[in-house]
Design a protein around this motif. Structure first.
Motif, PDB file in Angstrom:
ATOM      1  N   SER A   1     -21.413   0.266   6.821  1.00 34.30           N
ATOM      2  CA  SER A   1     -20.019   0.098   6.417  1.00 34.30           C
ATOM      3  C   SER A   1     -19.603   1.262   5.517  1.00 34.30           C
ATOM      4  O   SER A   1     -20.337   1.658   4.613  1.00 34.30           O
ATOM      5  CB  SER A   1     -19.845  -1.210   5.657  1.00 34.30           C
ATOM      6  OG  SER A   1     -18.550  -1.264   5.103  1.00 34.30           O
TER       7      SER A   1
ATOM      8  N   ALA B   1     -16.717   0.934   3.912  1.00 33.80           N
ATOM      9  CA  ALA B   1     -15.624   0.253   3.218  1.00 33.80           C
ATOM     10  C   ALA B   1     -15.412   0.789   1.804  1.00 33.80           C
ATOM     11  O   ALA B   1     -14.274   0.996   1.380  1.00 33.80           O
ATOM     12  CB  ALA B   1     -15.871  -1.244   3.187  1.00 33.80           C
ATOM     13  N   LYS B   2     -16.479   0.998   1.077  1.00 37.49           N
ATOM     14  CA  LYS B   2     -16.324   1.512  -0.291  1.00 37.49           C
ATOM     15  C   LYS B   2     -16.404   3.029  -0.281  1.00 37.49           C
ATOM     16  O   LYS B   2     -15.410   3.708  -0.371  1.00 37.49           O
ATOM     17  CB  LYS B   2     -17.385   0.911  -1.198  1.00 37.49           C
ATOM     18  CG  LYS B   2     -17.179  -0.584  -1.412  1.00 37.49           C
ATOM     19  CD  LYS B   2     -18.143  -1.148  -2.394  1.00 37.49           C
ATOM     20  CE  LYS B   2     -17.855  -2.644  -2.535  1.00 37.49           C
ATOM     21  NZ  LYS B   2     -18.732  -3.298  -3.438  1.00 37.49           N
ATOM     22  N   ALA B   3     -17.585   3.563  -0.156  1.00 36.44           N
ATOM     23  CA  ALA B   3     -17.781   5.016  -0.091  1.00 36.44           C
ATOM     24  C   ALA B   3     -18.843   5.290   0.959  1.00 36.44           C
ATOM     25  O   ALA B   3     -19.768   4.501   1.133  1.00 36.44           O
ATOM     26  CB  ALA B   3     -18.228   5.546  -1.447  1.00 36.44           C
TER      27      ALA B   3
ATOM     28  N   ARG C   1     -12.788   6.656   8.939  1.00 36.81           N
ATOM     29  CA  ARG C   1     -12.762   6.664   7.470  1.00 36.81           C
ATOM     30  C   ARG C   1     -11.864   7.794   6.963  1.00 36.81           C
ATOM     31  O   ARG C   1     -11.111   7.616   5.997  1.00 36.81           O
ATOM     32  CB  ARG C   1     -14.184   6.804   6.923  1.00 36.81           C
ATOM     33  CG  ARG C   1     -14.267   6.821   5.413  1.00 36.81           C
ATOM     34  CD  ARG C   1     -13.874   5.456   4.851  1.00 36.81           C
ATOM     35  NE  ARG C   1     -14.270   5.311   3.487  1.00 36.81           N
ATOM     36  CZ  ARG C   1     -13.456   5.510   2.443  1.00 36.81           C
ATOM     37  NH1 ARG C   1     -12.205   5.830   2.642  1.00 36.81           N
ATOM     38  NH2 ARG C   1     -13.882   5.363   1.224  1.00 36.81           N
TER      39      ARG C   1
ATOM     40  N   GLN D   1      -8.303   6.688   7.454  1.00 41.70           N
ATOM     41  CA  GLN D   1      -7.934   5.712   6.424  1.00 41.70           C
ATOM     42  C   GLN D   1      -7.704   6.393   5.077  1.00 41.70           C
ATOM     43  O   GLN D   1      -6.800   6.014   4.329  1.00 41.70           O
ATOM     44  CB  GLN D   1      -9.016   4.646   6.291  1.00 41.70           C
ATOM     45  CG  GLN D   1      -9.085   3.720   7.473  1.00 41.70           C
ATOM     46  CD  GLN D   1     -10.324   2.825   7.454  1.00 41.70           C
ATOM     47  OE1 GLN D   1     -11.282   3.089   6.739  1.00 41.70           O
ATOM     48  NE2 GLN D   1     -10.289   1.774   8.253  1.00 41.70           N
ATOM     49  N   SER D   2      -8.493   7.400   4.782  1.00 39.96           N
ATOM     50  CA  SER D   2      -8.338   8.120   3.522  1.00 39.96           C
ATOM     51  C   SER D   2      -6.988   8.831   3.473  1.00 39.96           C
ATOM     52  O   SER D   2      -6.272   8.747   2.471  1.00 39.96           O
ATOM     53  CB  SER D   2      -9.479   9.130   3.360  1.00 39.96           C
ATOM     54  OG  SER D   2      -9.385   9.787   2.125  1.00 39.96           O
TER      55      SER D   2
ATOM     56  N   HIS E   1      -4.391   6.237   3.005  1.00 40.48           N
ATOM     57  CA  HIS E   1      -4.454   5.683   1.646  1.00 40.48           C
ATOM     58  C   HIS E   1      -3.681   6.553   0.647  1.00 40.48           C
ATOM     59  O   HIS E   1      -3.009   6.039  -0.241  1.00 40.48           O
ATOM     60  CB  HIS E   1      -5.919   5.556   1.207  1.00 40.48           C
ATOM     61  CG  HIS E   1      -6.091   5.270  -0.244  1.00 40.48           C
ATOM     62  ND1 HIS E   1      -5.906   4.019  -0.777  1.00 40.48           N
ATOM     63  CD2 HIS E   1      -6.422   6.079  -1.285  1.00 40.48           C
ATOM     64  CE1 HIS E   1      -6.123   4.060  -2.078  1.00 40.48           C
ATOM     65  NE2 HIS E   1      -6.434   5.300  -2.411  1.00 40.48           N
TER      66      HIS E   1
END
Length: 181
Positions: free
Chosen positions: A70, A72-74, A153, A156-157, A160
């Motif tokens: 994942s 999800a965090k980093a 990712r 998403q970044s 974000h």
């Protein structure tokens, strides 16, 4: 991984054991006014050194069926060189052309890369992002699932950091840190 690309880079004196120290450099056309899209031959920058290498398309470089963890965090440490190579290429491109792409454009380019890894785009930055992915995948084994997770990712970044149309927060907060662009 592509043993031919590794051998070609090593012959040129490029150290391939730290892909996070490499990025795809911008090449200009003969009049010096337009960026050349990255093709089969890719100009690589390793510190002050420039080298050219022939790289296969992304879909020919998928290796194995490893499942990514994942993000999800980093991203886990073992994936950071992949992220750094892509983001250093993006930052280097923006610096070279003296134009900061918007968060919205980065989001679009990453989404397009995810959907059509070997596709084309009107923005030359897209071919540089592809080149960075192709370079990393030529140096390390990467499954299709890992590729998709990394690009998702990044997408998403960029999303974000987007605060409004025209915002450049992804560049300012992330990419500038990567290369000091």
């Amino acid at each position: 991984m592509d043993a031919n690309a590794v051998a070609e880079l090593e012959k040129a004196g490029v150290k391939v054991d730290q892909p996070e120290r490499l990025y795809v450099a911008v090449e200009w056309d003969a009049d010096g006014k337009h960026v050349r899209p990255v093709g089969e031959r890719v100009q690589i920058r390793a510190g002050e050194q420039l080298a050219h290498v022939t790289l296969k398309p992304i879909t020919q470089l998928f290796t194995g069926d490893a499942k990514p963890p994942s993000f999800a965090k980093a991203p886990p440490l073992e994936y950071q060189p992949f992220f750094l190579l892509i983001e250093a290429t993006a930052a280097g491109y923006c610096r070279a052309v003296r134009n900061t792409e918007t968060d919205q454009e980065f989001e679009r380019l990453y989404r397009h890369l995810l959907r059509r890894p070997d596709g084309t785009d009107r923005n030359p930055l897209f071919s540089h992002l592809q080149g960075a992915v192709r370079l990393y995948m030529s140096l390390r084994d990467v499954s299709q699932a890992e590729f998709e997770a990394v690009i998702q990712r990044l997408h998403q970044s960029a999303r974000h950091f987007q605060t409004h149309t025209g915002s450049i927060n992804y560049f300012q907060e992330v990419l500038r840190e990567v290369l000091g662009a």
